[in-house]
Design a protein around this motif. Structure first.
Motif, PDB file in Angstrom:
ATOM      1  N   UNK A 189      -0.774  -7.743  -4.820  1.00 26.96           N
ATOM      2  CA  UNK A 189      -1.689  -6.614  -4.963  1.00 26.96           C
ATOM      3  C   UNK A 189      -0.989  -5.339  -4.507  1.00 26.96           C
ATOM      4  N   UNK A 190      -1.015  -4.340  -5.367  1.00 25.17           N
ATOM      5  CA  UNK A 190      -0.494  -3.015  -5.037  1.00 25.17           C
ATOM      6  C   UNK A 190      -1.674  -2.053  -5.026  1.00 25.17           C
ATOM      7  N   UNK A 191      -1.868  -1.390  -3.902  1.00 27.87           N
ATOM      8  CA  UNK A 191      -2.962  -0.427  -3.768  1.00 27.87           C
ATOM      9  C   UNK A 191      -2.356   0.950  -3.528  1.00 27.87           C
ATOM     10  N   UNK A 192      -2.698   1.888  -4.389  1.00 30.15           N
ATOM     11  CA  UNK A 192      -2.221   3.257  -4.255  1.00 30.15           C
ATOM     12  C   UNK A 192      -3.324   4.099  -3.629  1.00 30.15           C
ATOM     13  N   UNK A 193      -2.987   4.858  -2.603  1.00 32.23           N
ATOM     14  CA  UNK A 193      -3.963   5.743  -1.975  1.00 32.23           C
ATOM     15  C   UNK A 193      -3.963   7.058  -2.751  1.00 32.23           C
ATOM     16  N   UNK A 194      -5.048   7.284  -3.462  1.00 30.89           N
ATOM     17  CA  UNK A 194      -5.169   8.477  -4.290  1.00 30.89           C
ATOM     18  C   UNK A 194      -5.967   9.558  -3.595  1.00 30.89           C
ATOM     19  N   UNK A 213       0.857  -1.181   0.000  1.00 29.55           N
ATOM     20  CA  UNK A 213       0.000   0.000   0.000  1.00 29.55           C
ATOM     21  C   UNK A 213       0.892   1.229   0.000  1.00 29.55           C
ATOM     22  N   UNK A 214       0.734   2.068  -1.018  1.00 29.50           N
ATOM     23  CA  UNK A 214       1.518   3.299  -1.122  1.00 29.50           C
ATOM     24  C   UNK A 214       0.653   4.456  -0.652  1.00 29.50           C
ATOM     25  N   UNK A 215       0.923   4.930   0.551  1.00 28.23           N
ATOM     26  CA  UNK A 215       0.098   5.955   1.173  1.00 28.23           C
ATOM     27  C   UNK A 215       0.846   7.271   1.367  1.00 28.23           C
ATOM     28  N   UNK A 216       2.153   7.287   1.144  1.00 32.09           N
ATOM     29  CA  UNK A 216       2.936   8.496   1.406  1.00 32.09           C
ATOM     30  C   UNK A 216       2.749   9.523   0.299  1.00 32.09           C
ATOM     31  N   UNK A 217       2.738  10.783   0.696  1.00 36.71           N
ATOM     32  CA  UNK A 217       2.663  11.879  -0.270  1.00 36.71           C
ATOM     33  C   UNK A 217       3.633  12.994   0.095  1.00 36.71           C
ATOM     34  N   UNK A 218       4.242  12.905   1.260  1.00 37.12           N
ATOM     35  CA  UNK A 218       5.096  13.976   1.744  1.00 37.12           C
ATOM     36  C   UNK A 218       4.292  14.937   2.598  1.00 37.12           C
ATOM     37  N   UNK A 219       4.960  15.864   3.219  1.00 37.71           N
ATOM     38  CA  UNK A 219       4.297  16.819   4.109  1.00 37.71           C
ATOM     39  C   UNK A 219       3.338  17.713   3.331  1.00 37.71           C
ATOM     40  N   UNK A 277      -0.135   9.949 -10.252  1.00 34.59           N
ATOM     41  CA  UNK A 277      -0.134   8.607  -9.676  1.00 34.59           C
ATOM     42  C   UNK A 277      -1.217   7.733 -10.319  1.00 34.59           C
ATOM     43  N   UNK A 278      -2.388   8.319 -10.601  1.00 31.95           N
ATOM     44  CA  UNK A 278      -3.444   7.567 -11.281  1.00 31.95           C
ATOM     45  C   UNK A 278      -2.952   7.026 -12.625  1.00 31.95           C
ATOM     46  N   UNK A 279      -2.270   7.879 -13.383  1.00 34.19           N
ATOM     47  CA  UNK A 279      -1.758   7.463 -14.687  1.00 34.19           C
ATOM     48  C   UNK A 279      -0.712   6.364 -14.535  1.00 34.19           C
ATOM     49  N   UNK A 280       0.142   6.509 -13.536  1.00 37.77           N
ATOM     50  CA  UNK A 280       1.148   5.479 -13.270  1.00 37.77           C
ATOM     51  C   UNK A 280       0.485   4.154 -12.909  1.00 37.77           C
ATOM     52  N   UNK A 318       0.631  -7.068 -15.045  1.00 34.68           N
ATOM     53  CA  UNK A 318      -0.406  -8.089 -15.195  1.00 34.68           C
ATOM     54  C   UNK A 318       0.137  -9.478 -15.482  1.00 34.68           C
ATOM     55  N   UNK A 319       1.117  -9.614 -16.373  1.00 31.28           N
ATOM     56  CA  UNK A 319       1.662 -10.955 -16.650  1.00 31.28           C
ATOM     57  C   UNK A 319       2.276 -11.621 -15.414  1.00 31.28           C
ATOM     58  N   UNK A 320       2.672 -10.823 -14.420  1.00 30.63           N
ATOM     59  CA  UNK A 320       3.211 -11.371 -13.173  1.00 30.63           C
ATOM     60  C   UNK A 320       2.114 -11.641 -12.149  1.00 30.63           C
ATOM     61  N   UNK A 321       0.860 -11.457 -12.563  1.00 29.78           N
ATOM     62  CA  UNK A 321      -0.289 -11.626 -11.663  1.00 29.78           C
ATOM     63  C   UNK A 321      -0.230 -10.665 -10.480  1.00 29.78           C
ATOM     64  N   UNK A 322       0.296  -9.492 -10.756  1.00 33.73           N
ATOM     65  CA  UNK A 322       0.321  -8.413  -9.765  1.00 33.73           C
ATOM     66  C   UNK A 322      -0.723  -7.388 -10.176  1.00 33.73           C
ATOM     67  N   UNK A 323      -1.691  -7.172  -9.308  1.00 34.93           N
ATOM     68  CA  UNK A 323      -2.768  -6.226  -9.586  1.00 34.93           C
ATOM     69  C   UNK A 323      -2.423  -4.858  -9.008  1.00 34.93           C
ATOM     70  N   UNK A 324      -2.814  -3.795  -9.719  1.00 38.46           N
ATOM     71  CA  UNK A 324      -2.534  -2.432  -9.272  1.00 38.46           C
ATOM     72  C   UNK A 324      -3.822  -1.619  -9.353  1.00 38.46           C
ATOM     73  N   UNK A 325      -4.264  -1.104  -8.221  1.00 38.97           N
ATOM     74  CA  UNK A 325      -5.516  -0.352  -8.164  1.00 38.97           C
ATOM     75  C   UNK A 325      -5.355   0.892  -7.303  1.00 38.97           C
ATOM     76  N   UNK A 326      -6.248   1.847  -7.517  1.00 39.45           N
ATOM     77  CA  UNK A 326      -6.235   3.102  -6.763  1.00 39.45           C
ATOM     78  C   UNK A 326      -7.490   3.196  -5.906  1.00 39.45           C
ATOM     79  N   UNK A 327      -7.305   3.433  -4.618  1.00 39.22           N
ATOM     80  CA  UNK A 327      -8.407   3.750  -3.712  1.00 39.22           C
ATOM     81  C   UNK A 327      -8.258   5.228  -3.363  1.00 39.22           C
TER      82      UNK A 327
END
Length: 273
Positions: free
Chosen positions: A159-164, A102-108, A186-189, A198-207
């Motif tokens: 599973x990789x979840x990005x906090x948007x 889960x990528x939740x950091x954005x900096x100060x 980040x959404x575009x990334x 996807x071929x590695x069966x790694x899912x990437x989504x934005x919450x």
């Protein structure tokens, strides 16, 4: 109003993440802490990354361990490639290969909030800040994703979840261009990573949360501000930390096993108006 809240209809206290190893970047406070605790409740072993809030990270770890799951606090700057390599190494050494990130950091955000309070709200007057925020946001996403990928491959996927933020697609508030633009990048990334991994069966989504009451926006202004937002929210209230955390649990679990490249707003429908 800065607590997690107790929203109705929460996910049942099952073990949706039993056997999973998760790393929450920026996991010591606010939404990140809520996600880390929710992961622990659902059986995951959790690495709780922090930059400065060591005591808060230790408290999150203690809460997770008290619930019967394993956890470790790991210090490091998520925007620094060397630090991130060490964060992932320490987490994996303590808990095993990571299969949920889960990528939740954005900096100060203190400077951005201060500018709004002073009425300095034009992006063109703060062009360097916007540029720097985008660079930081992409670094705190790219570096962790790169470092966890080998372990995910060994585990057969992940599973990789990005906090948007809903401001990246909805109507952004005046004065928060650096946040909305960085989250849009980040959404575009996320879409690119979803295709590439996807071929590695790694899912990437934005919450993507809307405005959530946390200690980051605490103060006498918080309750009236949240009250005004609730009035124009279809579901009648703002989102709480637990609303966001439960959504992240769903994306980390097998419930969404065939979902990748998705963007889900968690704001009670406010951003669609």
């Amino acid at each position: 109003m800065s607590g997690a809240g107790t929203p109705e209809g929460r996910l049942p206290e099952g073990r949706l993440l039993e056997g999973r190893v998760a790393l929450v970047i920026g996991g010591s406070r606010g939404i990140g802490a809520g996600v880390a605790r929710a992961f622990g409740r659902h059986g995951a072993a959790v690495g709780v990354n922090y930059l400065r809030s060591a005591d808060a990270a230790k408290e999150v770890v203690s809460d997770i361990e008290a619930g019967g799951s394993r956890a470790v606090a790991v210090a490091g700057d998520a925007a620094d490639a060397g630090d991130v390599a060490e964060i992932v190494r320490q987490t994996a050494d303590a808990l095993g290969d990571i299969d949920v990130l889960v990528c939740n950091a954005v900096g100060s955000t203190e400077n951005a909030i201060d500018r709004v309070r002073k009425g300095l709200t034009l992006a063109l007057d703060n062009a360097e800040d916007v540029q720097a925020r985008v660079a930081t946001q992409l670094a705190t996403t790219l570096f962790p994703a790169r470092e966890v990928l080998p372990g995910m491959r060994r585990r057969g996927g992940g599973s990789i979840v990005l906090i948007g933020a809903t401001a990246s697609r909805g109507r952004p508030g005046r004065g928060i261009a650096e946040i909305s633009v960085a989250k849009a990048a980040q959404d575009a990334l996320a879409r690119s990573l979803a295709v590439e991994l996807g071929p590695d069966r790694v899912r990437v989504n934005v919450v993507a949360p809307g405005m959530v009451p946390t200690d980051a926006n605490a103060g006498p202004h918080q309750e009236p501000m949240m009250g005004e937002m609730a009035k124009v929210t279809p579901l009648g209230r703002v989102a709480y930390v637990d609303d966001v955390a439960d959504t992240v649990v769903a994306f980390a679990s097998g419930l969404t096993r065939h979902v990748t490249g998705a963007y889900v707003g968690v704001d009670g429908g406010r951003s669609m108006l």
